[in-house]
Design a protein around this motif. Structure first.
Motif, PDB file in Angstrom:
ATOM      1  N   SER A 192      93.243 -25.500-105.325  1.00  0.00           N
ATOM      2  CA  SER A 192      92.345 -26.433-106.023  1.00  0.00           C
ATOM      3  C   SER A 192      91.232 -25.744-106.810  1.00  0.00           C
ATOM      4  O   SER A 192      90.383 -26.423-107.372  1.00  0.00           O
ATOM      5  CB  SER A 192      91.706 -27.393-105.010  1.00  0.00           C
ATOM      6  N   CYS A 193      91.237 -24.424-106.851  1.00  0.00           N
ATOM      7  CA  CYS A 193      90.119 -23.711-107.489  1.00  0.00           C
ATOM      8  C   CYS A 193      90.118 -23.892-109.006  1.00  0.00           C
ATOM      9  O   CYS A 193      91.098 -24.334-109.602  1.00  0.00           O
ATOM     10  CB  CYS A 193      90.146 -22.231-107.124  1.00  0.00           C
ATOM     11  N   GLU A 220      92.219 -25.219-113.947  1.00  0.00           N
ATOM     12  CA  GLU A 220      91.533 -25.308-115.245  1.00  0.00           C
ATOM     13  C   GLU A 220      90.401 -26.319-115.267  1.00  0.00           C
ATOM     14  O   GLU A 220      90.393 -27.255-116.054  1.00  0.00           O
ATOM     15  CB  GLU A 220      92.540 -25.608-116.356  1.00  0.00           C
ATOM     16  N   TRP A 221      89.433 -26.148-114.384  1.00  0.00           N
ATOM     17  CA  TRP A 221      88.235 -26.975-114.430  1.00  0.00           C
ATOM     18  C   TRP A 221      87.012 -26.066-114.389  1.00  0.00           C
ATOM     19  O   TRP A 221      87.090 -24.902-114.046  1.00  0.00           O
ATOM     20  CB  TRP A 221      88.218 -28.017-113.320  1.00  0.00           C
ATOM     21  N   LYS A 222      85.905 -26.613-114.790  1.00  0.00           N
ATOM     22  CA  LYS A 222      84.626 -25.896-114.769  1.00  0.00           C
ATOM     23  C   LYS A 222      83.542 -26.909-114.433  1.00  0.00           C
ATOM     24  O   LYS A 222      83.807 -28.091-114.283  1.00  0.00           O
ATOM     25  CB  LYS A 222      84.354 -25.247-116.127  1.00  0.00           C
ATOM     26  N   ARG A 223      82.335 -26.440-114.316  1.00  0.00           N
ATOM     27  CA  ARG A 223      81.212 -27.339-114.045  1.00  0.00           C
ATOM     28  C   ARG A 223      80.404 -27.527-115.324  1.00  0.00           C
ATOM     29  O   ARG A 223      80.183 -26.595-116.071  1.00  0.00           O
ATOM     30  CB  ARG A 223      80.333 -26.789-112.937  1.00  0.00           C
ATOM     31  N   ASP A 224      79.970 -28.769-115.561  1.00  0.00           N
ATOM     32  CA  ASP A 224      79.128 -29.029-116.736  1.00  0.00           C
ATOM     33  C   ASP A 224      77.676 -28.686-116.406  1.00  0.00           C
ATOM     34  O   ASP A 224      77.375 -28.177-115.318  1.00  0.00           O
ATOM     35  CB  ASP A 224      79.301 -30.473-117.224  1.00  0.00           C
ATOM     36  N   TRP A 225      76.774 -28.973-117.296  1.00  0.00           N
ATOM     37  CA  TRP A 225      75.373 -28.591-117.107  1.00  0.00           C
ATOM     38  C   TRP A 225      74.708 -29.333-115.948  1.00  0.00           C
ATOM     39  O   TRP A 225      73.681 -28.912-115.438  1.00  0.00           O
ATOM     40  CB  TRP A 225      74.589 -28.755-118.407  1.00  0.00           C
ATOM     41  N   ARG A 234      88.705 -34.775-110.934  1.00  0.00           N
ATOM     42  CA  ARG A 234      88.703 -35.078-109.502  1.00  0.00           C
ATOM     43  C   ARG A 234      89.343 -33.887-108.786  1.00  0.00           C
ATOM     44  O   ARG A 234      90.555 -33.815-108.633  1.00  0.00           O
ATOM     45  CB  ARG A 234      89.463 -36.362-109.236  1.00  0.00           C
ATOM     46  N   VAL A 235      88.532 -32.937-108.358  1.00  0.00           N
ATOM     47  CA  VAL A 235      89.012 -31.707-107.736  1.00  0.00           C
ATOM     48  C   VAL A 235      89.696 -32.028-106.408  1.00  0.00           C
ATOM     49  O   VAL A 235      89.163 -32.752-105.581  1.00  0.00           O
ATOM     50  CB  VAL A 235      87.850 -30.714-107.523  1.00  0.00           C
ATOM     51  N   GLY A 236      90.897 -31.472-106.240  1.00  0.00           N
ATOM     52  CA  GLY A 236      91.635 -31.677-104.998  1.00  0.00           C
ATOM     53  C   GLY A 236      92.490 -32.920-104.982  1.00  0.00           C
ATOM     54  O   GLY A 236      93.169 -33.193-103.988  1.00  0.00           O
ATOM     55  N   ILE A 285     108.579 -25.232-110.432  1.00  0.00           N
ATOM     56  CA  ILE A 285     107.686 -25.998-109.574  1.00  0.00           C
ATOM     57  C   ILE A 285     106.506 -25.127-109.168  1.00  0.00           C
ATOM     58  O   ILE A 285     106.570 -23.901-109.239  1.00  0.00           O
ATOM     59  CB  ILE A 285     108.407 -26.560-108.318  1.00  0.00           C
ATOM     60  N   ASP A 286     105.442 -25.771-108.769  1.00  0.00           N
ATOM     61  CA  ASP A 286     104.203 -25.117-108.358  1.00  0.00           C
ATOM     62  C   ASP A 286     103.865 -25.637-106.963  1.00  0.00           C
ATOM     63  O   ASP A 286     103.747 -26.847-106.762  1.00  0.00           O
ATOM     64  CB  ASP A 286     103.102 -25.512-109.352  1.00  0.00           C
ATOM     65  N   LEU A 287     103.732 -24.739-105.987  1.00  0.00           N
ATOM     66  CA  LEU A 287     103.460 -25.109-104.603  1.00  0.00           C
ATOM     67  C   LEU A 287     101.971 -25.031-104.318  1.00  0.00           C
ATOM     68  O   LEU A 287     101.310 -24.072-104.725  1.00  0.00           O
ATOM     69  CB  LEU A 287     104.195 -24.169-103.642  1.00  0.00           C
ATOM     70  N   TYR A 288     101.437 -26.000-103.589  1.00  0.00           N
ATOM     71  CA  TYR A 288     100.015 -26.010-103.270  1.00  0.00           C
ATOM     72  C   TYR A 288      99.730 -25.185-102.012  1.00  0.00           C
ATOM     73  O   TYR A 288     100.428 -25.284-101.012  1.00  0.00           O
ATOM     74  CB  TYR A 288      99.520 -27.444-103.035  1.00  0.00           C
ATOM     75  N   PHE A 289      98.690 -24.368-102.094  1.00  0.00           N
ATOM     76  CA  PHE A 289      98.162 -23.621-100.950  1.00  0.00           C
ATOM     77  C   PHE A 289      96.674 -23.925-100.838  1.00  0.00           C
ATOM     78  O   PHE A 289      96.006 -24.165-101.835  1.00  0.00           O
ATOM     79  CB  PHE A 289      98.365 -22.106-101.144  1.00  0.00           C
ATOM     80  N   ARG A 290      96.135 -23.884 -99.633  1.00  0.00           N
ATOM     81  CA  ARG A 290      94.709 -24.168 -99.426  1.00  0.00           C
ATOM     82  C   ARG A 290      93.811 -23.113-100.047  1.00  0.00           C
ATOM     83  O   ARG A 290      92.721 -23.419-100.511  1.00  0.00           O
ATOM     84  CB  ARG A 290      94.386 -24.232 -97.931  1.00  0.00           C
ATOM     85  N   PHE A 291      94.238 -21.852-100.010  1.00  0.00           N
ATOM     86  CA  PHE A 291      93.376 -20.756-100.436  1.00  0.00           C
ATOM     87  C   PHE A 291      93.957 -20.016-101.633  1.00  0.00           C
ATOM     88  O   PHE A 291      95.164 -19.799-101.717  1.00  0.00           O
ATOM     89  CB  PHE A 291      93.157 -19.781 -99.276  1.00  0.00           C
ATOM     90  N   HIS A 292      93.076 -19.606-102.533  1.00  0.00           N
ATOM     91  CA  HIS A 292      93.483 -18.909-103.750  1.00  0.00           C
ATOM     92  C   HIS A 292      94.232 -17.619-103.421  1.00  0.00           C
ATOM     93  O   HIS A 292      95.251 -17.315-104.033  1.00  0.00           O
ATOM     94  CB  HIS A 292      92.243 -18.625-104.617  1.00  0.00           C
TER      95      HIS A 292
END
Length: 159
Positions: free
Chosen positions: A44-45, A50-55, A72-74, A122-129
């Protein structure tokens, strides 16, 4: 004695919540289809999704047509929280709810899609980067696929 029992119960609850303990199994009476696929991993990172934080420090989409819109992260494209067993796939080939078995990962369910996930990938989800990066890119893996009841597999795949 009572404190020891409470400690044991608390430790068990922590372990159960850390493991995910979601059971994903193929639908009864449906025969699997086998395909050779390219299998990658994500978490989810902000690097993987491909997400970032706004101001105001809110998560927003970093690129593409939705750039700057709230993220909506995660959460998956199907609206469920991402968890081990979540698979991102091409929705035109693998509808949400499709169950897959991947060696060295186990069972998963298609609940997400990605801009770069097209065709037999396919892309598999893992909890940690670090775990996702350790998986890497695995080409030509045999994946067993169970389509949801009433859904027929597509005639040909986009490679």
């Amino acid at each position: 004695m009572k404190a020891m029992a409470m400690s044991f119960l608390l430790m068990c609850l922590v372990l159960v919540s850390a493991c995910g303990c979601r059971t994903i199994r193929p639908p009864a009476g449906v025969r699997p289809v086998e395909r050779q696929m390219r299998v990658t991993a994500y978490c989810s990172c902000s690097q993987c999704c491909e997400w970032k934080r706004d101001w105001l420090l809110r998560p927003v989409v970093a690129t593409g047509p939705n750039e700057g819109k709230p993220k909506r992260v995660g959460m998956t494209a199907s609206g469920t929280p991402a968890h081990p067993g979540t698979i991102a796939a091409d929705a035109t080939l693998f509808p949400f709810g499709t169950v897959m078995y991947i060696d060295n990962y186990g069972y998963g369910r298609v609940e997400d899609r990605g801009r770069a996930i097209k065709g037999d990938r396919i892309d598999l989800y893992f909890r940690f980067h670090r775990t996702a990066m350790a998986w890497g890119v695995r080409k030509n893996m045999t994946v067993r696929i169970w389509y949801p009841p009433g859904q027929a597999p597509p005639a040909a795949s986009a490679r």
